[in-house]
Scaffold this motif. Structure first.
Motif, mmCIF file in Angstrom:
data_model
loop_
_atom_site.group_PDB
_atom_site.id
_atom_site.type_symbol
_atom_site.label_atom_id
_atom_site.label_comp_id
_atom_site.label_asym_id
_atom_site.label_seq_id
_atom_site.Cartn_x
_atom_site.Cartn_y
_atom_site.Cartn_z
ATOM 1 N N ALA A 84 62.855 18.368 41.564
ATOM 2 C CA ALA A 84 61.910 19.428 41.212
ATOM 3 C C ALA A 84 62.506 20.081 40.133
ATOM 4 O O ALA A 84 61.892 20.424 39.194
ATOM 5 C CB ALA A 84 61.816 20.273 42.429
ATOM 6 N N ARG A 85 63.992 20.501 39.920
ATOM 7 C CA ARG A 85 64.652 21.067 38.747
ATOM 8 C C ARG A 85 64.647 20.382 37.744
ATOM 9 O O ARG A 85 64.307 20.846 36.570
ATOM 10 C CB ARG A 85 66.000 21.427 39.474
ATOM 11 C CG ARG A 85 66.606 22.363 38.284
ATOM 12 C CD ARG A 85 65.996 23.573 37.947
ATOM 13 N NE ARG A 85 66.551 24.453 36.854
ATOM 14 C CZ ARG A 85 66.075 25.199 36.004
ATOM 15 N NH1 ARG A 85 64.849 25.374 36.164
ATOM 16 N NH2 ARG A 85 66.750 25.761 35.022
ATOM 17 N N THR A 128 62.384 18.042 36.705
ATOM 18 C CA THR A 128 61.110 18.033 36.156
ATOM 19 C C THR A 128 60.755 19.317 35.496
ATOM 20 O O THR A 128 59.838 19.201 34.722
ATOM 21 C CB THR A 128 59.985 17.519 36.970
ATOM 22 O OG1 THR A 128 59.899 18.531 38.142
ATOM 23 C CG2 THR A 128 60.476 16.071 37.569
ATOM 24 N N GLU A 129 61.217 20.596 35.933
ATOM 25 C CA GLU A 129 60.899 21.727 35.109
ATOM 26 C C GLU A 129 61.920 22.372 34.327
ATOM 27 O O GLU A 129 61.536 23.212 33.590
ATOM 28 C CB GLU A 129 60.544 22.792 36.343
ATOM 29 C CG GLU A 129 62.002 23.357 36.896
ATOM 30 C CD GLU A 129 61.762 24.212 38.235
ATOM 31 O OE1 GLU A 129 60.443 24.400 38.570
ATOM 32 O OE2 GLU A 129 62.724 24.893 38.796
ATOM 33 N N HIS A 130 63.014 21.527 34.205
ATOM 34 C CA HIS A 130 64.122 22.292 33.446
ATOM 35 C C HIS A 130 63.619 22.053 32.108
ATOM 36 O O HIS A 130 63.244 21.288 31.259
ATOM 37 C CB HIS A 130 65.117 21.208 33.455
ATOM 38 C CG HIS A 130 66.709 22.050 33.194
ATOM 39 N ND1 HIS A 130 66.890 22.379 31.939
ATOM 40 C CD2 HIS A 130 67.664 22.574 34.013
ATOM 41 C CE1 HIS A 130 68.135 22.881 31.897
ATOM 42 N NE2 HIS A 130 68.499 23.225 33.019
ATOM 43 N N PRO A 131 63.907 23.556 31.261
ATOM 44 C CA PRO A 131 63.644 23.634 29.839
ATOM 45 C C PRO A 131 64.276 22.840 28.910
ATOM 46 O O PRO A 131 63.807 22.615 27.673
ATOM 47 C CB PRO A 131 63.767 25.201 29.528
ATOM 48 C CG PRO A 131 64.517 25.508 30.492
ATOM 49 C CD PRO A 131 64.332 24.693 31.853
ATOM 50 N N LYS A 142 52.269 18.785 37.448
ATOM 51 C CA LYS A 142 52.339 20.370 37.752
ATOM 52 C C LYS A 142 53.588 21.008 37.256
ATOM 53 O O LYS A 142 53.635 22.119 36.542
ATOM 54 C CB LYS A 142 51.907 20.369 39.158
ATOM 55 C CG LYS A 142 50.724 20.149 39.461
ATOM 56 C CD LYS A 142 50.256 20.387 40.977
ATOM 57 C CE LYS A 142 48.956 19.934 41.431
ATOM 58 N NZ LYS A 142 48.570 20.141 42.755
ATOM 59 N N SER A 143 54.665 20.311 37.731
ATOM 60 C CA SER A 143 55.982 21.042 37.615
ATOM 61 C C SER A 143 56.497 21.038 36.170
ATOM 62 O O SER A 143 57.299 21.790 35.613
ATOM 63 C CB SER A 143 57.125 20.618 38.619
ATOM 64 O OG SER A 143 57.225 19.207 38.061
ATOM 65 N N SER A 144 55.946 19.993 35.421
ATOM 66 C CA SER A 144 56.547 19.871 33.959
ATOM 67 C C SER A 144 55.549 20.645 33.183
ATOM 68 O O SER A 144 55.978 20.794 31.953
ATOM 69 C CB SER A 144 56.220 18.370 33.714
ATOM 70 O OG SER A 144 55.225 17.961 33.576
ATOM 71 N N ALA A 204 54.547 23.943 32.550
ATOM 72 C CA ALA A 204 55.202 24.985 31.899
ATOM 73 C C ALA A 204 55.787 24.844 30.610
ATOM 74 O O ALA A 204 55.837 25.703 29.798
ATOM 75 C CB ALA A 204 55.798 25.895 32.985
ATOM 76 N N THR A 205 56.543 23.732 30.511
ATOM 77 C CA THR A 205 57.360 23.363 29.409
ATOM 78 C C THR A 205 56.751 22.234 28.504
ATOM 79 O O THR A 205 57.490 21.932 27.763
ATOM 80 C CB THR A 205 58.892 23.093 29.780
ATOM 81 O OG1 THR A 205 58.704 22.046 30.865
ATOM 82 C CG2 THR A 205 59.590 24.222 30.338
ATOM 83 N N LYS A 226 56.253 19.115 28.633
ATOM 84 C CA LYS A 226 57.056 17.930 28.590
ATOM 85 C C LYS A 226 56.207 16.770 28.373
ATOM 86 O O LYS A 226 55.102 16.685 28.800
ATOM 87 C CB LYS A 226 57.921 17.643 29.820
ATOM 88 C CG LYS A 226 58.866 18.735 30.241
ATOM 89 C CD LYS A 226 59.948 18.388 31.417
ATOM 90 C CE LYS A 226 60.608 19.450 31.881
ATOM 91 N NZ LYS A 226 61.327 20.159 30.851
#
Length: 469
Positions: free
Chosen positions: A206-207, A209-212, A231-233, A235-236, A238
C-alpha cells in the motif's frame, strides 16, 4: 555454474525478522525470507533516488550493455535458480516450467536490452519538425505474483531499467526467495541501489503504490487488488500498467480436428498446472465434435505426469498454496453437485503431502456454473457445448474480463473472423497463451490496461516528450 546451496545462502538474511518458506509439494522447508516493513521500503526508495540519475545519464547503449551482462549472469546461475523456483513455487524443473521460466528471464532481458527505440518524427513538412522522445520516469514500483515470480518480475524490471529507471520490487509473500535470488544475480552487473527487493505484506504494498517518489506502478495480479492500486495511486497521478485477472475463453469451431488440437488445448489450459493469468480457463466446443474433443483431451491429460517438481519425470506440479487449492476444490465440487460430468480427476488424495489437485476435466456443464463464471486458476477445465458460433461468441464475451482468448479451426481465415468478434486483449489462433518479447500484451475490460513487451512496452516505461522546432 553456481550451486543451489550457494545461491540460497546468498539471499538468506543474517539479521532481522524472517519467515520460513515451505515447499508446496512436500511441506519441507525451502529457506528463510526477510520480512521487511515500511522503513525498509523508505531506505530502498532513498537508495533508488540516489542511483537513478547516473543510470539514466549512461544512455541506452551503456544501459543495454549492462543488461546483457546481467542476462549472461542469469544463464550462469540458471540451474540453481530453477531448483529454487521449483522448490518454492512447486512447478517442475522440466516442461514449460522452472528451467523454461529461468531461460525466459535471460532471453527476455536480452530482447528488451536490444530493442531499438529511436525518436519518432511525427511532423516534418519543411516548416515544422516535431519528434517524440521518451525520458526516464524515475523510480518504478513493481509488484509481482506467485505463479511466474521470476519471469513476470523480469517483464517488469527489464524495460524499466532499459529506459533509465530505478526499480523497487515487492514480490508475492508466497514466492519471495525466487525474486530475491533473481535480483541478486542481476545486481552483480548493476549499480548499487538501482534494483531493490522489499519483501513485505499489504502495508508495504500500500505504501509503495501511494509513495510520492514512485512515478509508475507495474502490477500483475487480481482485478480486486488492481482496483485498490488505482485508488491508492490516484493522489500522486502515477502511471500504471495493470495486468489483472482473466478467465480466458477458447472456441473450437466445428471443422477442427480433435486429435490435432488436443495437445495444444491441454497446454493452453494446464501450463503451470493452470496457474497462469492467460491460460485457457473455459472451453467452448461445437456439438458436432464435442465428445471427440473431450475424449482426445482426456487421453492427453491422463498421460501427463504430475508430482514433486525436482523429479525429472514430472511436468505438472501442486497448487502453490492452500488458498488456491481450496478455490479449485470448491469450484469442482460445485460443478459435480450441479450434475456436471467429471471426465477425469476431481478426487484429490487427502493423504498425499502437498497441495496436489489432480488434472480435472469437467463436461456437460452450464455456462453460468461457478467453475465457468469464476477464474479457477488451477488444473480444472470446464468444457461447454455450443450449437452456433454466435452462441459461442456471446458466451465468450459474457464476462467482465478479457485478457486472452483463442479460436481453434482447420481454416485460419475463418478463425480470424471469429477472433475479431471476441473482446480480449490477445486472441490466439490454434494455440493459447504464448507470448513473445516483441508482441505487445495487455488486457481488455477489467483485465487491466497498458501494454507490455516490445517497443510499446518500452514506451510505457518512459515519459513522452515532444520536441517541436
Amino acid at each position: 555454474m553456481e550451486s543451489y546451496e550457494a545461491l540460497l545462502a546468498s539471499i538468506t538474511p543474517s539479521t532481522g525478522q524472517t519467515r520460513t518458506i515451505l515447499d508446496p509439494a512436500t511441506g519441507q522447508k525451502v529457506g528463510d525470507s526477510p520480512v521487511h516493513g515500511t522503513e525498509d521500503l523508505e531506505r530502498a526508495i532513498t537508495a533508488a533516488s540516489a542511483a537513478q540519475p547516473a543510470w539514466a545519464a549512461l544512455g541506452h547503449e551503456a544501459r543495454s550493455a549492462a543488461l546483457l551482462r546481467a542476462a549472461d549472469a542469469i544463464d550462469g546461475s540458471a540451474e540453481a535458480l530453477a531448483r529454487l523456483l521449483s522448490r518454492e513455487q512447486g512447478k517442475p524443473l522440466n516442461g514449460p516450467n522452472a528451467r523454461f521460466e529461468v531461460g525466459a528471464c535471460s532471453s527476455w532481458l536480452r530482447a528488451t536490452a536490444t530493442t531499438p527505440l529511436d525518436p519518432e518524427v511525427v511532423v516534418d513538412d519543411g516548416e515544422t519538425h516535431a519528434e517524440i522522445h521518451y525520458r526516464p520516469i524515475g523510480i518504478v514500483g513493481a509488484i509481482g505474483p506467485w505463479n511466474w515470480p521470476m519471469m513476470i518480475t523480469m517483464w517488469q524490471i527489464a524495460p524499466a531499467l532499459r529506459m533509465g529507471n530505478a526499480v523497487v520490487v515487492k514480490p508475492s509473500e508466497y514466492t519471495p526467495l525466487s525474486v530475491l535470488a533473481l535480483a541478486a544475480v542481476v545486481n552483480r552487473e548493476l549499480p548499487e541501489g538501482l534494483l531493490t527487493v522489499v519483501c513485505g505484506g499489504r502495508e508495504v504494498g500500500a505504501r509503495l503504490t501511494e509513495h510520492p517518489a514512485i512515478g509508475k506502478i507495474m502490477f500483475t495480479g487480481s482485478t480486486a487488488t488492481g482496483k485498490a492500486i488505482i485508488k491508492s495511486s490516484a493522489a500522486t497521478v502515477k502511471r500504471l500498467t495493470l495486468e489483472l485477472g482473466g478467465n480466458d475463453a477458447g472456441i473450437v469451431l466445428p471443422d477442427a480436428d480433435p486429435q490435432a488440437i488436443a495437445e495444444g488445448l491441454f497446454w493452453g489450459a494446464f501450463i503451470n498446472t493452470g496457474q497462469t493469468c492467460a491460460a485457457l480457463k473455459r472451453l467452448y466446443v461445437h456439438e458436432d465434435i464435442y465428445d471427440a474433443v473431450c475424449d482426445a483431451l482426456a487421453t492427453v491429460a491422463a498421460a501427463t505426469p504430475m508430482g514433486v517438481g525436482l523429479d525429472e519425470a514430472n511436468v505438472l506440479g501442486p497448487l502453490q498454496n492452500k488458498q488456491q487449492f481450496d478455490i479449485v476444490a470448491r469450484l469442482v465440487d460445485a460443478a459435480r453437485d450441479s450434475g456436471a460430468r467429471i471426465l477425469l480427476g476431481g478426487d484429490p488424495d487427502p493423504g498425499q503431502p502437498g497441495y496436489f489437485y489432480p488434472t480435472t476435466l469437467v463436461a456437460d456443464i452450464d455456462n453460468d456454473n461457478p467453475l465457468v463464471a469464476e477464474e479457477q486458476f488451477g488444473p480444472a477445465l470446464p468444457i461447454i457445448r455450443y450449437g452456433t458460433v454466435d452462441e459461442a461468441v456471446t458466451m465468450a464475451n459474457g464476462l467482465n474480463v478479457g485478457l486472452g482468448a483463442s479460436v481453434w479451426s482447420a481454416d485460419p481465415a475463418e478463425a480470424r473472423k471469429v477472433a475479431a468478434r471476441i473482446e480480449a486483449g490477445t486472441v490466439w489462433i490454434n494455440s493459447h497463451g504464448g507470448v513473445h518479447p516483441m508482441i505487445p500484451f495487455g488486457g481488455a475490460k477489467e483485465s487491466g490496461y497498458g501494454l507490455e513487451f516490445g517497443v510499446e512496452g518500452l514506451k510505457s516505461l518512459g515519459v513522452p516528450q515532444v520536441i517541436n522546432g
